[in-house]
Design an enzyme around this catalytic site. Structure first.
Site, short mmCIF file in Angstrom:
data_model
loop_
_atom_site.label_atom_id
_atom_site.label_comp_id
_atom_site.label_asym_id
_atom_site.label_seq_id
_atom_site.Cartn_x
_atom_site.Cartn_y
_atom_site.Cartn_z
N CYS A 1 0.85 -1.20 0.00
CA CYS A 1 0.00 0.00 0.00
C CYS A 1 0.88 1.25 0.00
O CYS A 1 1.54 1.53 -0.98
CB CYS A 1 -0.95 -0.01 1.19
SG CYS A 1 -1.96 -1.49 1.35
N ASP B 1 -10.16 -2.86 -6.24
CA ASP B 1 -9.19 -1.92 -5.67
C ASP B 1 -9.36 -0.54 -6.31
O ASP B 1 -8.99 -0.34 -7.46
CB ASP B 1 -7.77 -2.43 -5.90
CG ASP B 1 -6.73 -1.66 -5.12
OD1 ASP B 1 -7.03 -0.55 -4.64
OD2 ASP B 1 -5.60 -2.17 -4.99
N HIS C 1 -8.30 -4.42 -1.99
CA HIS C 1 -7.10 -3.70 -1.59
C HIS C 1 -6.71 -4.10 -0.16
O HIS C 1 -7.56 -4.17 0.72
CB HIS C 1 -7.35 -2.19 -1.66
CG HIS C 1 -6.16 -1.38 -1.29
ND1 HIS C 1 -5.21 -1.00 -2.21
CD2 HIS C 1 -5.74 -0.89 -0.09
CE1 HIS C 1 -4.27 -0.30 -1.61
NE2 HIS C 1 -4.57 -0.23 -0.31
#
Length: 245
Positions: free
Chosen positions: A135, A181, A213
């Protein structure tokens, strides 16, 4: 942008059970978690672990331990100097991620990554560095995958990456992507493929169906598909590093 900035999807997920077995050190004023292999250690290589917005979070420490279990000395610096989001923040929904993020831009984060790389090379004697970015951390893998700073990179569900940084990489890059995502949407993923294809570097994007995600670090391990995808994303990183280092 090659992937959108961190948003609400980055503050979701599940806490994983387990007791980390690595060591917490302070390196140049930065709290740093280090996983040391036992036995079959790759003595001249190591992994730089650049985390999601939860920083020195149990899930991240457990992943560090897994890289160490696969023979890689692994170093996780606190990119936020204690200002990371917490699971309480996540569960309460009271944090404005956009506001929080203003304090954690490249002028704040780049020096921490640079000093960690220096420590790994000069103090630990590491000759080749692989970097993982989950991330938030993905952006900084991309930014440092040039100039001999990082030798090979891996992202999982990246946020905040730019096409300029992707275009400038000077080493192999592998990405694990989630089907669902908003930060790394199908359009941005395809645009990233075009950018990476022009770099002349080895690259790979694996797409995992049915996951969102954050799956590679904050998956619901009671869900067989999420658990499988998380494990396979980790295997992807290990296989990429074993081949390119």
């Amino acid at each position: 942008m090659a992937s959108n900035p961190p948003s609400s999807c980055c503050a979701t997920g599940f806490k994983h059970e387990g007791t980390p077995v690595g060591e917490l050190k302070t390196i140049d004023g930065v709290n740093t978690y280090i996983g040391t292999p036992k036995g079959n250690q790759k003595t001249d290589t190591a992994v730089l672990f650049l985390s999601d917005i939860f920083g020195l979070f149990n899930n991240n420490k457990l992943l560090v331990d897994e890289f160490a279990n696969n023979g890689y000395l692994t170093v996780l610096p606190d990119l936020f100097r204690g200002g990371q989001l917490t699971t309480d923040d996540m569960e309460s929904g009271r944090v404005n991620i956009g506001e929080w993020l203003k304090d954690y831009q490249p002028p704040n984060v780049d020096p921490i990554v640079a000093q960690t790389i220096k420590y790994m090379r000069e103090t630990l004697g590491v000759k080749k560095i692989a970097a993982v970015g989950y991330c938030f951390g993905a952006r900084y893998v991309t930014r440092f995958l040039k100039g001999g700073q990082i030798n090979v990179g891996y992202h999982a569900h990246p946020t905040g990456t730019t096409h300029e940084d992707l275009a400038a990489i000077e080493g192999p890059l592998s990405i694990s992507a989630a089907e669902i995502d908003q930060a790394f949407s199908p359009q941005l993923r395809h645009e990233s493929e075009i950018t990476l294809a022009k770099t002349g570097q080895a690259w790979q994007i694996n797409l995992f169906s049915g996951v969102k995600h954050g799956f590679a670090v904050r998956a619901d391990l009671s869900d067989p598909n999420q658990k499988w995808a998380k494990e396979q994303a980790f295997c992807q990183a290990i296989a990429w590093f074993n081949y390119h280092l």
